[in-house]
Each structure stands twice: as C-alpha cells, then as structure tokens.
Enzyme design. Structure first.
Site, PDB file in Angstrom:
ATOM      1  N   ARG A 225      24.090  23.692  76.003  1.00 16.99           N
ATOM      2  CA  ARG A 225      22.854  23.077  75.452  1.00 16.99           C
ATOM      3  C   ARG A 225      22.445  24.008  74.167  1.00 16.99           C
ATOM      4  O   ARG A 225      22.155  23.388  72.895  1.00 16.99           O
ATOM      5  CB  ARG A 225      21.940  23.010  76.414  1.00 16.99           C
ATOM      6  CG  ARG A 225      20.453  22.662  76.033  1.00 16.99           C
ATOM      7  CD  ARG A 225      20.453  21.102  75.606  1.00 16.99           C
ATOM      8  NE  ARG A 225      18.962  20.847  75.315  1.00 16.99           N
ATOM      9  CZ  ARG A 225      18.618  19.674  74.912  1.00 16.99           C
ATOM     10  NH1 ARG A 225      19.500  18.707  74.304  1.00 16.99           N
ATOM     11  NH2 ARG A 225      17.444  19.657  74.842  1.00 16.99           N
TER      12      ARG A 225
ATOM     13  N   VAL B  45      11.213  17.934  78.326  1.00 16.88           N
ATOM     14  CA  VAL B  45       9.740  18.508  78.269  1.00 16.88           C
ATOM     15  C   VAL B  45       9.903  19.738  77.076  1.00 16.88           C
ATOM     16  O   VAL B  45       9.160  19.799  76.357  1.00 16.88           O
ATOM     17  CB  VAL B  45       9.499  18.909  79.656  1.00 16.88           C
ATOM     18  CG1 VAL B  45       7.915  19.462  79.375  1.00 16.88           C
ATOM     19  CG2 VAL B  45       9.331  17.709  80.337  1.00 16.88           C
TER      20      VAL B  45
ATOM     21  N   THR C  82      11.435  19.923  88.419  1.00 16.42           N
ATOM     22  CA  THR C  82      11.067  20.270  89.783  1.00 16.42           C
ATOM     23  C   THR C  82      11.598  19.105  90.529  1.00 16.42           C
ATOM     24  O   THR C  82      10.839  17.915  90.648  1.00 16.42           O
ATOM     25  CB  THR C  82       9.719  20.426  89.737  1.00 16.42           C
ATOM     26  OG1 THR C  82       8.868  19.341  88.960  1.00 16.42           O
ATOM     27  CG2 THR C  82       9.193  21.713  89.362  1.00 16.42           C
TER      28      THR C  82
ATOM     29  N   CYS D 190      10.372  11.643  87.279  1.00 17.65           N
ATOM     30  CA  CYS D 190       8.786  11.660  87.453  1.00 17.65           C
ATOM     31  C   CYS D 190       8.272  10.750  88.460  1.00 17.65           C
ATOM     32  O   CYS D 190       7.989  11.245  89.618  1.00 17.65           O
ATOM     33  CB  CYS D 190       8.039  11.607  86.039  1.00 17.65           C
ATOM     34  SG  CYS D 190       8.306  12.849  84.772  1.00 17.65           S
TER      35      CYS D 190
ATOM     36  N   ASP E 202      17.461  28.534  77.526  1.00 18.86           N
ATOM     37  CA  ASP E 202      17.966  27.521  78.353  1.00 18.86           C
ATOM     38  C   ASP E 202      19.294  28.098  78.966  1.00 18.86           C
ATOM     39  O   ASP E 202      20.032  28.773  78.197  1.00 18.86           O
ATOM     40  CB  ASP E 202      18.271  26.254  77.665  1.00 18.86           C
ATOM     41  CG  ASP E 202      18.463  25.152  78.793  1.00 18.86           C
ATOM     42  OD1 ASP E 202      17.546  24.263  78.821  1.00 18.86           O
ATOM     43  OD2 ASP E 202      19.397  25.147  79.459  1.00 18.86           O
TER      44      ASP E 202
END
Length: 415
Positions: A34, A11, A79, A256, A29
């Site tokens: 990364r 995202v 999340t 999701c 991050d």
C-alpha cells in the site's frame, strides 16, 4: 504542528491528504504494498486521484521509526466484527500499542481515535493500554481525543474536507487542539461533543439508525413480495408525502452499516440490556440476500446458468468489505444455479481471497438463464437495453435495486 495518521485506507488517506494541506503529516500503514502504491501516486480505493497524491506534501512510512515525533496521533484503522458478530478491536489495540511506543512525553501529544467503537473504548481500553506499554501517564504525558470518521466510499460530495467533524477531548484544552486540527481540514466546521463517550456513541447510532430504517424497507419488501406487489411501486406512492423518509430496500454490506450496530448491541448486552430493535434490524438485513436468491429461483422456475453483475458492497467503488452479494451468490449456488460473476471495479485476487469467488472479465460475451443486476454500477446502466441481450430466451433479468426500470427485450423482475 506535526501529525501522524495511522492507517491509510478509505478513512485515513483522505484525512491525511486534507490535513497535509495545513500541517506536516506522516501517514503510516503496515501494508508495505500500500505504501509503495501511494508513493507512486496510486490509490487502489479510488478515493484520491493520482494528481492530488503527487501534489500532496504527505509523507509515508510502514515503519513507525520513520515518522518524526508528533503533536497528535490519529488512529483510523478498521474495527470489524468476528464470526460471532462481536467487536474485533485487534487492529485498534495494535495501533494503540504502536502509538504508545512513538510518544515523546515532552511534546504532550494527543492521541485521537477515528475508528468506530462503542462508548468507553477510547478512555477505558485504549488509554490504559498506552500507559501500560509506554509507562507514561495519561493527562500528564499525553491526552486522548475522539473524532468519528464519516467517510462514505465513492461519495464525491460529502468528502472529509466538506463535512462537519464531531470532536471531543478528555479536557477543554485537548478539545481545543482537536478543533485547531480538524477546523483546518474541513470547511464545514466542527461540533464539540459533550464528551468522548458522547462522540463515540454518536458514530455508533448514526449507522445503526440507517440499518434499522433499511431493515424496515426490507421487511415490507418481503411482505409485499408475498402478494406480488413491487415495493418500488409502493415507495413511489408513499414518497409523495412530505415527511416520508426516502430509504430503500436492498443488500446492506460494507464496513459500516452492516458492522457498527453490533458494537452498539455489544455494549447493551454488557450492561444487561436486550437490544431487540438493533438485533432485529441486523437479522432482517443479514437474511435479505438469501431471501432474494430464493425469489429469483422461484421466478426463474428452475436452476440454470446465472450471471451476477456486481460484487462490491455498493455501486461505483472497489470496496469488497462485507459485501452481501457474496451471500446472494452462495444462495443461488445452493439452489443449483451455475453462477458467473462480473464486476468492473472489484479486484479479482481480493474477491477470490475474501469470498472464494472468481470474477470473470469476459462474462459479458455470452447469454445466461438468469442475469442479476446486483450492484448498479454506472458501467452497467450505460449499457441500457444491451443488458437484455445477456438474457437467454425465456430467461429472467433480476433488477435488485431497480436500476433499469425501463429495460426492454427481457422479462424483468425486481423487488
């Protein structure tokens, strides 16, 4: 306007790159590896190509101290849910505390959340946490906003710069700020939701709706399977009606659709409401992998060697999060099959870490009693009838997503 994007995953990175075309953006991050990869022009998620990364003015940091004070902080961290299917807000609250220490009240920044949550999290949990950690006052020193992410991994059509962004601030001035930010990032425009809670709820029901519709497909698949009726034949006929919704059965994983409904059901239970439809859909979809494993075992007639093609949660992406193929592998293993796994997109180390599964890069050089096309990656579909060559004599080719309807040279079974 200076912006900070917290979280550079599926995202955050596309959003940060899009915003960096118009603003000064720093991406944070906590994964040092990364950050190093992104600085080298490598995006392991496959969402942003190397040329685009090299050309972007986006700057990176793993230490918040390396980012300048900003006018907006955008939180895009995951999340997930815990082992009991309850919302895990750990990453969101950690990011919230990080941002709280970065705020310079003289700038009166807006803290925007994109992470999927249930209605009330932004204002009732995150706002007070910022105040507690920073000693600042919401409304005077900072404001809150919400703009739900709509990233679809691997989708090159509905990218962040081409989709409508839902936005909401705690007041009109804050919503204006969100419009100034996101209106630059997307050519599709913005939709001003009535409130932050309305925007949070919109995201929650978008994925819950898909989950419930797929659950219906999976339920009828199990019904028709009991009478040896292919659901694909049924859908081909039903799909000729002008208002028939084109949902399909299958494994529902990913970060999701397989997760967000639990955020909605959590809110319902807190309010004393029994979310029967939502949880029934989740129960059906979560149990689909085991049902498919049993059907494959019954069709094969005995346990033997099995090759599972594809481990990621969907085709042509490296995303292994919440992949239900892992449940399918576990089901086949429990039924006595010796399972080999192949996936050209999956990171072998991540597969082992997340699921204890070994990805065998040489798995296509031998035959198996059962070959399961679990994820129809383009690389597999391009093999055509060569896939039949992986099936031993009298073996079975199980085509879960009906990706190879014209396959010849092997006994084929599908849902």
């Amino acid at each position: 306007m200076k912006l900070v994007v917290v979280g550079l995953g599926y995202v955050g990175l596309p959003l940060a790159v899009a915003l960096a075309r118009h603003f000064e953006v720093c991406g944070i991050d906590i994964d040092i590896r990364r950050i190093a990869e992104l600085r080298d022009g490598q995006d392991r998620t496959g969402e942003i190509d190397a040329a685009t990364l090299r050309e972007s003015s986006l700057t990176y940091a793993s230490d918040p101290a390396d980012c300048p004070a900003a006018d907006a902080y955008i939180v895009t961290v995951p999340t997930p849910i815990d082992a009991a299917n309850r919302p895990d807000l750990g990453a969101v609250m950690s990011a919230t505390r990080m941002v709280a220490k970065m705020i310079e009240p003289a700038r009166r920044p807006v803290v925007i959340y994109e992470s999927t949550v249930y209605p009330g999290v932004t204002e009732d949990l995150c706002g007070p946490e910022i105040e507690t950690v920073s000693g600042l006052t919401r409304g005077r020193d900072f404001t809150l906003g919400y703009s739900p992410e709509r990233i679809n991994p691997g989708d090159r059509e509905h990218t962040v710069d081409r989709i409508v962004k839902v936005i909401a601030g705690e007041d009109e001035a804050t919503t204006d700020t969100l419009e100034a930010i996101y209106g630059k990032a997307t050519s599709a425009g913005v939709f001003r939701a009535a409130s932050i809670k309305a925007a949070e709820a919109a995201k929650a029901i978008e994925n819950a709706q898909r989950d419930i519709n797929i659950a219906f497909m999976n339920e009828i698949t199990r019904i028709f399977g009991s009478i040896d009726l292919s659901v694909w034949d049924v859908l081909a006929a039903a799909g000729t009606k002008w208002n028939f919704l084109p949902f399909q059965p299958g494994l529902v994983g990913g970060h999701c659709i397989g997760v967000d409904p639990y955020y909605l059901s959590h809110l319902a239970e807190q309010l004393g409401h029994d979310p029967r439809v939502i949880l029934a859909g989740r129960d059906t979809n979560d149990g689909m992998a085991r049902w498919i494993a049993e059907r494959i075992h019954d069709r094969a007639g005995k346990a033997g060697s099995a090759l599972v093609l594809g481990l990621t949660f969907k085709e042509n992406v490296p995303d292994l999060r919440n992949s239900k193929v892992a449940d399918l592998i576990a089901g086949l293993t429990e039924l006595g099959h010796i399972v080999t796994v192949h996936d050209p997109h999956a990171d072998a180390a991540e597969a082992t870490h997340e699921y204890g599964v070994t990805v065998d890069g040489d798995a296509l050089d031998r035959q198996y009693d059962v070959v399961v096309l679990a994820v129809p990656h383009a690389a597999y579909l391009e093999m055509g009838d060569e896939l039949a060559g992986l099936v031993a004599q009298d073996g079975l080719f199980a085509d879960i997503k009906n990706g190879m309807p014209t396959l010849t040279g092997a006994t084929r079974w599908t849902l």
